[in-house]
Design a protein around this motif. Structure first.
Motif, short mmCIF file in Angstrom:
data_model
loop_
_atom_site.label_atom_id
_atom_site.label_comp_id
_atom_site.label_asym_id
_atom_site.label_seq_id
_atom_site.Cartn_x
_atom_site.Cartn_y
_atom_site.Cartn_z
N THR A 65 0.81 -1.21 0.00
CA THR A 65 0.00 0.00 0.00
C THR A 65 0.84 1.26 0.00
O THR A 65 0.57 2.20 -0.72
CB THR A 65 -0.89 0.02 1.25
OG1 THR A 65 -0.06 -0.04 2.41
CG2 THR A 65 -1.82 -1.17 1.26
N ALA A 66 1.87 1.29 0.85
CA ALA A 66 2.65 2.51 1.08
C ALA A 66 1.69 3.68 1.27
O ALA A 66 0.59 3.53 1.81
CB ALA A 66 3.64 2.76 -0.05
N ALA A 67 2.08 4.84 0.82
CA ALA A 67 1.23 6.02 1.01
C ALA A 67 -0.02 5.98 0.14
O ALA A 67 -0.95 6.76 0.37
CB ALA A 67 2.04 7.28 0.71
N SER A 68 -0.06 5.09 -0.84
CA SER A 68 -1.27 4.99 -1.67
C SER A 68 -2.48 4.58 -0.83
O SER A 68 -3.62 4.79 -1.24
CB SER A 68 -1.06 3.98 -2.80
OG SER A 68 -0.81 2.68 -2.29
N LEU A 69 -2.24 4.02 0.36
CA LEU A 69 -3.32 3.71 1.28
C LEU A 69 -4.11 4.96 1.63
O LEU A 69 -5.29 4.90 1.97
CB LEU A 69 -2.76 3.07 2.55
CG LEU A 69 -3.72 2.82 3.72
CD1 LEU A 69 -4.77 1.80 3.32
CD2 LEU A 69 -2.96 2.35 4.95
N TYR A 70 -3.45 6.12 1.56
CA TYR A 70 -4.09 7.39 1.85
C TYR A 70 -4.45 8.16 0.57
O TYR A 70 -5.45 8.87 0.55
CB TYR A 70 -3.17 8.26 2.72
CG TYR A 70 -2.86 7.64 4.05
CD1 TYR A 70 -3.72 7.80 5.13
CD2 TYR A 70 -1.71 6.88 4.23
CE1 TYR A 70 -3.45 7.23 6.36
CE2 TYR A 70 -1.43 6.30 5.47
CZ TYR A 70 -2.30 6.48 6.52
OH TYR A 70 -2.02 5.91 7.74
N ILE A 71 -3.64 8.02 -0.47
CA ILE A 71 -3.83 8.83 -1.67
C ILE A 71 -5.00 8.34 -2.50
O ILE A 71 -5.88 9.13 -2.90
CB ILE A 71 -2.55 8.86 -2.52
CG1 ILE A 71 -1.35 9.30 -1.68
CG2 ILE A 71 -2.74 9.78 -3.72
CD1 ILE A 71 -1.53 10.61 -0.98
N LEU A 72 -5.05 7.05 -2.80
CA LEU A 72 -6.11 6.54 -3.67
C LEU A 72 -7.49 6.65 -3.03
O LEU A 72 -8.46 7.00 -3.72
CB LEU A 72 -5.80 5.11 -4.11
CG LEU A 72 -4.56 4.97 -4.99
CD1 LEU A 72 -4.31 3.52 -5.37
CD2 LEU A 72 -4.69 5.83 -6.26
N PRO A 73 -7.66 6.37 -1.74
CA PRO A 73 -8.96 6.67 -1.13
C PRO A 73 -9.32 8.15 -1.17
O PRO A 73 -10.50 8.50 -1.28
CB PRO A 73 -8.78 6.17 0.31
CG PRO A 73 -7.75 5.10 0.22
CD PRO A 73 -6.79 5.59 -0.83
N ALA A 74 -8.31 9.02 -1.11
CA ALA A 74 -8.58 10.46 -1.22
C ALA A 74 -9.05 10.81 -2.63
O ALA A 74 -9.90 11.69 -2.81
CB ALA A 74 -7.34 11.27 -0.86
N VAL A 75 -8.50 10.13 -3.63
CA VAL A 75 -8.98 10.33 -5.01
C VAL A 75 -10.44 9.91 -5.11
O VAL A 75 -11.27 10.62 -5.70
CB VAL A 75 -8.12 9.52 -6.01
CG1 VAL A 75 -8.76 9.54 -7.39
CG2 VAL A 75 -6.70 10.08 -6.07
#
Length: 409
Positions: free
Chosen positions: A257-267
């Protein structure tokens, strides 16, 4: 085209010959990477992908405050709900007699170390907690992510307290952040009953803290470069102040996940709030991730370095096997299941477990990797080659690397 797989030495070659075995990932050309190196590679690659996704989000939601507030709200709520229903107090060393939100700091401490974000707890008590990080691969993503991770920890802390017993509330602040250029990341959590301060918006999760005078700064020569599981002084185990112990086989870096755990849900939240449509969001993500992938091997020396790192023999020319081998190393490092359907000079086909690639994140992470890989192949090999999904079985991502002419690419 042939679906043949180039000859490769089996991973169990030499078994029974008296050699010692050790944990490693293997390239198609029989080069081995230790568990430690594999985790560092996966962590950095996923951080780069996440940084590119952050740039895409900045295009979708240009205003900093709006974007940061949205990210903090989404992450806080998601981690709060997750903590309420799936929190594991024993897994973090949170004892039954602990009450209040300070115990949530144990969650952040263990999670940071597992993600190779090594550092130390400088203070841990009912009314104040302080955590300092020396290393953070996510620092390339940007300051709004630093704010967001702080508020996700706030959500976990609140949920943790409600699951056990309520006690003193804690306001979690990141008073230093490597993503902003500071030497360390530092979170200070304070009880507002003991240390009053004016209220602040959710996105204003940076300091200063009321207890700044208690802050403890570690000099650079005393900093650490590895998590506890890779340090002799810690007996190669994560150990915290409440005697919670974890060995390296049970750390969380395997999650892709790395930071995408936060970025993609924000998208997804930006789509939900009407800032962009889903089609526009995917278009922006695709454009930015493909460009980031191309930049990875834009310089010729990067190609040579990659070949040497993978152990690619001179007999392997300029074809899709270069990217295919690199993808295999990443998937093994992430402990993501996959099958090799074809691996030769004409084409590479990998059938990847979608669930393994999307653990902890949204399914869009699979497409994000696909777009990144398509950009990478253009410079790692050349512009005649492409990466695309084709005929995927249920629950799988069937990725094909081959030459392709596309007049609208």
């Amino acid at each position: 085209m042939s679906k043949t797989i180039d000859e490769r030495i089996p991973q169990n070659s030499g078994e029974g010959a008296g050699f010692k075995t050790f944990n490693a990932v293997q390239t198609p050309w029989n080069k081995l990477f230790s568990y430690q190196e594999a985790l560092h590679y996966a962590s950095r690659f996923e951080a780069v992908l996440s940084a590119a996704a952050t740039q895409a989000l900045r295009i979708m939601v240009p205003d900093y405050e709006t974007r940061a507030q949205m990210m903090c709200e989404e992450a806080y709520q998601r981690l709060y709900v997750t903590g309420q229903y799936y929190g594991d107090d024993d897994g973090f060393g949170i004892h039954p007699f602990m009450c209040g939100q300070f115990a949530g700091a144990l969650i952040g401490d263990k999670g940071d170390d597992a993600l190779l974000m090594c550092g130390r707890c400088q203070d841990f008590g009912t009314y104040r907690a302080e955590k300092e990080l020396d290393v953070c691969d996510w620092d390339i993503c940007g300051s709004e992510l630093c704010r967001t991770t702080t508020m996700s920890l706030q959500g976990q802390a609140n949920a943790s307290a409600e699951r056990r017993r309520k006690g003193p509330t804690m306001d979690y602040l990141m008073v230093e952040a490597k993503g902003c250029g500071d030497r360390h990341c530092r979170i200070i959590a304070e009880s507002r009953e003991k240390y009053p301060a004016p209220p602040h918006k959710l996105w204003e999760s940076f300091g200063p803290a009321v207890t700044d005078e208690y802050k403890k700064f570690t000099e650079e020569e005393d900093c650490v470069a590895e998590s506890m599981m890779f340090r002799e002084e810690c007996n190669y185990r994560f150990v915290n102040g409440t005697n919670n112990e974890t060995d390296s086989s049970n750390q969380m870096i395997n999650l892709s996940t790395a930071a995408s755990l936060y970025i993609l849900p924000a998208v997804a939240e930006a789509v939900k709030r009407g800032y962009v449509t889903r089609d526009t969001a995917d278009h922006i993500l695709k454009c930015v991730l493909e460009a980031a992938g191309k930049a990875m091997f834009g310089e010729r020396y990067a190609i040579r370095a990659c070949r040497e790192w993978l152990g690619v023999p001179d007999s392997v020319g300029e074809d899709g096997r270069l990217l295919g081998g690199l993808m295999e190393v990443l998937l093994q490092s992430l402990v993501c299941g996959y099958e090799v359907e074809a691996f030769n000079k004409d084409e590479v086909i990998l059938v990847i477990d979608r669930g393994g690639l999307a653990i902890g994140a949204t399914q869009e992470i699979c497409e994000a990797h696909l777009w990144m890989w398509n950009g990478m192949v253009k410079t790692l090999v050349n512009a005649m080659w492409s990466v695309w999904e084709e005929d995927s079985p249920a629950g799988k991502l069937r990725v094909k690397i081959a030459k392709k002419i596309d007049k609208f690419m």
